[in-house]
Every structure is written in C-alpha cells, then in structure tokens.
Design a protein around this motif. Structure first.
Motif, mmCIF file in Angstrom:
data_model
loop_
_atom_site.group_PDB
_atom_site.id
_atom_site.type_symbol
_atom_site.label_atom_id
_atom_site.label_comp_id
_atom_site.label_asym_id
_atom_site.label_seq_id
_atom_site.Cartn_x
_atom_site.Cartn_y
_atom_site.Cartn_z
ATOM 1 N N ALA A 188 5.066 11.432 3.861
ATOM 2 C CA ALA A 188 4.742 10.370 5.057
ATOM 3 C C ALA A 188 4.791 10.995 6.502
ATOM 4 O O ALA A 188 4.194 10.499 7.531
ATOM 5 C CB ALA A 188 5.933 9.377 5.053
ATOM 6 N N PRO A 196 7.023 11.128 8.788
ATOM 7 C CA PRO A 196 7.304 9.864 9.768
ATOM 8 C C PRO A 196 7.527 10.313 11.093
ATOM 9 O O PRO A 196 7.985 11.459 11.381
ATOM 10 C CB PRO A 196 8.575 9.590 9.121
ATOM 11 C CG PRO A 196 9.265 10.425 8.244
ATOM 12 C CD PRO A 196 8.025 11.226 7.858
ATOM 13 N N GLN A 197 7.138 9.589 12.227
ATOM 14 C CA GLN A 197 7.220 10.037 13.597
ATOM 15 C C GLN A 197 8.320 10.378 14.099
ATOM 16 O O GLN A 197 8.805 11.335 14.767
ATOM 17 C CB GLN A 197 6.363 8.941 14.245
ATOM 18 C CG GLN A 197 4.911 8.963 14.450
ATOM 19 C CD GLN A 197 4.532 10.458 14.732
ATOM 20 O OE1 GLN A 197 4.835 11.345 15.425
ATOM 21 N NE2 GLN A 197 3.680 10.968 13.825
ATOM 22 N N GLU A 198 9.720 9.510 13.499
ATOM 23 C CA GLU A 198 10.743 9.860 13.901
ATOM 24 C C GLU A 198 11.414 11.193 13.596
ATOM 25 O O GLU A 198 12.019 11.768 14.499
ATOM 26 C CB GLU A 198 11.988 8.819 13.648
ATOM 27 C CG GLU A 198 12.245 8.668 12.052
ATOM 28 C CD GLU A 198 11.052 7.317 11.357
ATOM 29 O OE1 GLU A 198 10.160 7.137 11.909
ATOM 30 O OE2 GLU A 198 11.350 7.145 10.147
ATOM 31 N N SER A 258 0.582 13.830 11.032
ATOM 32 C CA SER A 258 0.575 12.609 10.338
ATOM 33 C C SER A 258 0.539 12.625 8.911
ATOM 34 O O SER A 258 -0.007 13.739 8.303
ATOM 35 C CB SER A 258 -0.609 11.790 10.828
ATOM 36 O OG SER A 258 -2.100 12.200 9.909
ATOM 37 N N HIS A 291 0.866 6.695 4.757
ATOM 38 C CA HIS A 291 1.513 5.393 4.964
ATOM 39 C C HIS A 291 2.151 4.883 3.650
ATOM 40 O O HIS A 291 1.682 4.808 2.702
ATOM 41 C CB HIS A 291 0.372 4.388 5.481
ATOM 42 C CG HIS A 291 1.029 3.169 6.153
ATOM 43 N ND1 HIS A 291 1.526 2.211 5.561
ATOM 44 C CD2 HIS A 291 1.140 3.043 7.601
ATOM 45 C CE1 HIS A 291 2.110 1.220 6.380
ATOM 46 N NE2 HIS A 291 1.904 1.544 7.597
ATOM 47 N N ASP A 318 8.093 16.431 4.109
ATOM 48 C CA ASP A 318 9.039 15.653 4.810
ATOM 49 C C ASP A 318 10.427 16.200 4.589
ATOM 50 O O ASP A 318 11.372 16.147 5.468
ATOM 51 C CB ASP A 318 9.303 14.198 3.855
ATOM 52 C CG ASP A 318 7.995 13.473 4.412
ATOM 53 O OD1 ASP A 318 7.553 12.242 3.665
ATOM 54 O OD2 ASP A 318 7.292 13.883 5.457
#
Ligand code: PGH
Ligand code: CA
Ligand code: NA
Ligand code: ZN
Length: 305
Positions: free
Chosen positions: A212, A214-216, A232, A235, A255
C-alpha cells in the motif's frame, strides 16, 4: 503447522478471502510475521526471495522452516521469484512447501516448458508451485489496449498455461508493480481483466507488488531521515476488490521494509548513545508486526486459521 501453499490458498479462494505472503530476510521479520499470524489466528505464507536465501543462508532457512513447523497456525514456506530450476531444487532441499518459478519474462512456450519441469519436481516431493504469466508493470489507464495486452496477463493464455503446466496457483499482471513507486497517485488496476482470468482459471490467483505504501509510513520514514520520492502503492479498496474477484495470495514486502527502517532510523536518531542492537531492532520488529496485522485484517484472513 507447516503446510503447502495450495492447502492455504485453495481454501482462501473458495471462501473469498486473501492470505498474505510476507517477505523475510532475518529473525526479526520472521518473528513479527509469525507472532502477528498467531495473535489474530491467520494462516500465513513466509516468503524468501533468492536474495534472502543468499543473505541468510541456512541460518535463515532452518529457522524459518523450524518455526513454521511449530507455529499454531497454518504456515507455508515459499520461494519468491525463483529464477531457475536449480534455485527451486535448493528450496525443495531446504524443506520449503511452496515454490515460485518466475519465467514471465520469457516467451510463452519457454515459460510453459520451464514451469512444467518445476511442477514435476515439486509435485514429486509434495510441494506446490506458483507460476507467473504477464509482465508486472504499472501502467496508466489510458495506455492503448494492444500495449496492455503485451504487458498484462491475457485471460485465454492463462487458461491454456495452467492446463499445460499443472501449476497450482498463478501470479497475474493486472497493473501492480514491485517497490515504492507504483504509479502517479492511485495505480490503475485492471479489474475486468482479473474477473475474466478468474472465470477461466479456477486455481488461486496471486497479486505481486501489492504493498500500500501508505502516506503516513512514507512521512514517518522521511521524518526519521529517510529519503524517498513521490511514492504510491495499491489502494486498499483495489486489494479488497481483487480478492473478491479471485486473488488469494497477496505479496507484501515494501511496506514491511519501510516500517522496519523508519523505526530503526527513529530509534537511533532519538538515542545517539545507544549501541545495543536489540534496542533498535526490537521496536522495528514491533512495527513490522503491526503492519502485518493490518494487512491480514484488510485481506480478511483473521480468524481463518
Ligand atoms: O511482489 C512482491 C512484493 O511487492 P511490494 O514491493 O509491493 O511489497 N514480492 O514478490
Ligand atoms: Ca516476473
Ligand atoms: Na511469489
Ligand atoms: Zn513479486
């Protein structure tokens, strides 16, 4: 308990949930993945690439197989992206229960021939096989149909490929790609193509490049001193839709790497005097465990062990 990949994935596809295949290169990742699986009662696949086998050697393979045998949930030990017959034999010798032979970059007939050869060897010793058809590549939605067909998995070809090779599960290319840069913004995932493949291929389907990003997590990595560009990933809604269409194995590596590295950087940054590895590898292990648990929740494999 140590089981074959097919034992885990056949049930997942039949019951409409996904099972994570998480890459590991060391003790901390292996512990994090298995602890997460046992805590939330989820089957799990421990994936070792050829690079991991080279990096960890028997210290890694013996540990992974032994811990999988003792695990309280079903665990398959999987060779990720096996590039040759010889590499697959090494994994079989180490006691792996699932092997991927990735000849998707070859022409169709070569892929069939090489995959068939691996299927014969692996099945002779009770191990199941992942094959791949199509080229993993992030593609923009507007890309011309013929270019998409050149890259992404062709559904009719997939049916013939699985019938001729006898492979047990199939990695498909539907728009995902490896690493942290999977496209600008939300990568295009060709769900209609996946639906067609699933109609023609009853075997469990595999999604590579599924992180994913993820941005965080990207922000946390940057804040701790990491450098990463416009990253990126896939989703969560696209993952859930893909599972509903027939994806049973979802590969996640990036990730976990981002989480582990962000925590190591953070802990070292906050404690410049620290030089006990357990003090910065421990928190990083916890971060990987949290990512694994959240992926299992997304895949719907919680409580399925
Ligand atoms: O497909 C993967 C991992 O993909 P990611 O880089 O998206 O984690 N491993 O085989
Ligand atoms: Ca490939
Ligand atoms: Na794989
Ligand atoms: Zn992959």
């Amino acid at each position: 308990m140590l089981v074959t990949g097919l034992e885990i994935l056949r049930k997942a596809r039949a019951e409409g949930y996904g099972v994570g295949a998480f890459n590991t290169n060391n003790m901390e990742f292996t512990q994090a993945i298995l602890e997460a699986a046992e805590e939330i009662k989820s089957p799990v696949i421990l994936a070792l690439s050829e690079g991991a086998m080279k990096y960890g050697g028997r210290a890694l393979t013996r540990m992974v197989v032994a811990l999988a045998q003792e695990a309280r949930v079903p665990v398959a030990v999987h060779l990720d992206h096996g590039s040759s017959y010889e590499s697959v034999l090494k994994a079989l010798r180490e006691g792996f229960t699932s092997v991927m032979i990735d000849k998707s970059h070859e022409d169709f007939e070569t892929n069939v021939r090489e995959t068939k050869r691996v299927v014969e060897a692996a099945h002779a010793v009770g191990v199941t096989v992942e094959a791949e058809l199509g080229r993993l590549a992030g593609i923009e939605e507007h890309v011309a149909v013929d270019e998409k067909d050149a890259l992404l998995t062709n559904p009719e070809e997939a049916r013939i490929f699985m019938e001729r090779t006898g492979a047990d599960y199939l990695a498909v290319a539907i728009g995902t790609s490896h690493g942290a840069y999977k496209g600008k913004g939300r990568p295009f995932i060709d769900h209609p193509r996946l639906a067609r493949i699933a109609e023609l291929v009853p075997a469990p389907l595999v999604l590579h490049g599924a992180s994913a990003v993820p941005q965080e997590l990207v922000e946390r990595f940057r804040a701790a001193g990491g450098e990463i560009g416009e990253a990126s990933g896939i989703h969560p809604e696209d993952i859930k839709k893909a599972i509903s269409l027939g994806i049973a194995k979802i590969n996640t590596d990036t990730d976990l790497r981002l989480a582990f590295t962000a925590l190591v950087r953070e802990t070292l940054g906050k404690n410049p005097k620290e030089f006990d590895p357990r003090k910065y590898l421990g928190p990083a292990r916890e971060a990987v465990k949290e990512v694994v648990k959240s992926r299992m929740e997304l895949f719907g494999s919680v409580g399925r062990a």
